[in-house]
Motif scaffolding. Structure first.
Motif, PDB file in Angstrom:
ATOM      1  N   ASP A 166       1.452   0.345   6.391  1.00  0.00           N
ATOM      2  CA  ASP A 166       2.755   0.994   6.276  1.00  0.00           C
ATOM      3  C   ASP A 166       3.748   0.131   7.042  1.00  0.00           C
ATOM      4  O   ASP A 166       3.421  -0.395   8.119  1.00  0.00           O
ATOM      5  CB  ASP A 166       2.707   2.399   6.872  1.00  0.00           C
ATOM      6  N   ASP A 185       2.623   5.321   3.320  1.00  0.00           N
ATOM      7  CA  ASP A 185       2.312   6.741   3.338  1.00  0.00           C
ATOM      8  C   ASP A 185       3.427   7.522   4.035  1.00  0.00           C
ATOM      9  O   ASP A 185       3.787   7.209   5.167  1.00  0.00           O
ATOM     10  CB  ASP A 185       0.990   6.973   4.067  1.00  0.00           C
ATOM     11  N   PRO A 186       3.989   8.542   3.375  1.00  0.00           N
ATOM     12  CA  PRO A 186       5.134   9.266   3.943  1.00  0.00           C
ATOM     13  C   PRO A 186       4.866   9.862   5.323  1.00  0.00           C
ATOM     14  O   PRO A 186       5.734   9.792   6.203  1.00  0.00           O
ATOM     15  CB  PRO A 186       5.396  10.371   2.912  1.00  0.00           C
ATOM     16  N   SER A 187       3.692  10.453   5.532  1.00  0.00           N
ATOM     17  CA  SER A 187       3.413  11.087   6.822  1.00  0.00           C
ATOM     18  C   SER A 187       3.317  10.073   7.946  1.00  0.00           C
ATOM     19  O   SER A 187       3.798  10.311   9.063  1.00  0.00           O
ATOM     20  CB  SER A 187       2.118  11.900   6.732  1.00  0.00           C
ATOM     21  N   ARG A 188       2.723   8.919   7.684  1.00  0.00           N
ATOM     22  CA  ARG A 188       2.613   7.887   8.719  1.00  0.00           C
ATOM     23  C   ARG A 188       3.945   7.190   8.951  1.00  0.00           C
ATOM     24  O   ARG A 188       4.248   6.757  10.063  1.00  0.00           O
ATOM     25  CB  ARG A 188       1.527   6.862   8.339  1.00  0.00           C
ATOM     26  N   ARG A 206       6.880   8.489   8.974  1.00  0.00           N
ATOM     27  CA  ARG A 206       7.790   9.264   9.808  1.00  0.00           C
ATOM     28  C   ARG A 206       7.735   8.821  11.267  1.00  0.00           C
ATOM     29  O   ARG A 206       8.755   8.672  11.934  1.00  0.00           O
ATOM     30  CB  ARG A 206       7.475  10.764   9.683  1.00  0.00           C
ATOM     31  N   GLN A 213      12.698   6.323   2.655  1.00  0.00           N
ATOM     32  CA  GLN A 213      11.394   5.838   2.245  1.00  0.00           C
ATOM     33  C   GLN A 213      11.434   5.470   0.771  1.00  0.00           C
ATOM     34  O   GLN A 213      12.012   6.191  -0.043  1.00  0.00           O
ATOM     35  CB  GLN A 213      10.325   6.899   2.488  1.00  0.00           C
TER      36      GLN A 213
END
Length: 243
Positions: A133, A151-154, A156, A179
């Motif tokens: 990422d 990956d969106p969660s990582r 952030r 993103q």
């Protein structure tokens, strides 16, 4: 002991390389030919439609000349207008093909940012992790724009960390983040350039220069590849944004 470089001052070497032994970049017409080849492979109808647009405009000019008798005026007007109309269609189609080839690939966002028009400075991979990422940083008239890929969660956490780093040296500067992707609250790669260019112009040129100077005080980030540009193809430049 390293081998001594060969003498490049031969006619053959001079033709293939420029000053300092560096590879010469392809000429403009060769670049257009390379782009046309890729576009034809991905979208076979694009070139025939572009030619058809040129022929259609030329035919209209011929009809106009026949009806009015002003042949020279209509033909002189029709040829450049027809060429321009066909070329604009080809350029936009080539850009669409390029976005389709980049979509979903690591570095796609960086490839788009690196080809933005205007007074922008782009730093690739200012933040990254082992899962590949990555966050890129663009600096321009809007302020600082952080663009994440992965990956969106990582992302952030990566983006939040980079925001804190930037705020240490530019606390009052507007910081935007986004993103790249096709999920919720993400910006598709095909709309990334338009999205960034529409951001408000918060800083003047002197303030942008000062911001860049301040950001140099930050430790160097992890340098990532500039993007998976297809071999032999450069992203076509879009129309210059107004603002």
């Amino acid at each position: 002991m390293a081998n001594k470089p060969k003498d490049n001052n031969t006619p053959q070497a001079t033709d293939a390389k420029g000053k300092g032994g560096a590879e010469k970049r392809p000429g403009r017409f060769k670049q257009i030919g390379m782009v046309a080849k890729v576009v034809h492979q991905q979208s076979p109808k694009t070139i025939p439609i572009s030619v058809g647009i040129f022929v259609s405009v030329l035919a209209i000019s011929v009809i106009g000349g026949f009806l009015t008798g002003a042949w020279l005026y209509w033909i002189t007007l029709g040829i450049p207008v027809g060429f321009l109309a066909g070329f604009i269609f080809f350029t936009r189609s080539a850009q669409r093909v390029q976005y389709q080839m980049l979509d979903g690939r690591l570095g796609a966002g960086m490839a788009v940012l690196d080809n933005m028009r205007g007074d922008w400075t782009v730093e690739p991979g200012v933040a990254a992790n082992r899962q590949m990422d990555v966050v890129h940083r663009a600096v321009g008239r809007p302020g600082v724009v952080l663009v994440g890929e992965g990956d969106p969660s990582r992302l952030r956490g990566l983006i939040a960390g980079e925001k804190k780093r930037v705020a240490r040296v530019a606390a009052t500067t507007p910081i935007y983040d986004l993103q790249v992707g096709n999920g919720a609250d993400q910006v598709p790669v095909s709309k990334l350039q338009r999205h960034v260019m529409k951001l408000p112009r918060n800083l003047d040129k002197a303030e942008v220069a000062e911001l860049r100077y301040r950001l140099r005080a930050l430790p160097a980030g992890i340098q990532m590849p500039k993007g998976p540009m297809p071999k032999g193809m450069r992203m076509p430049k879009g129309p210059k944004a107004q603002g």
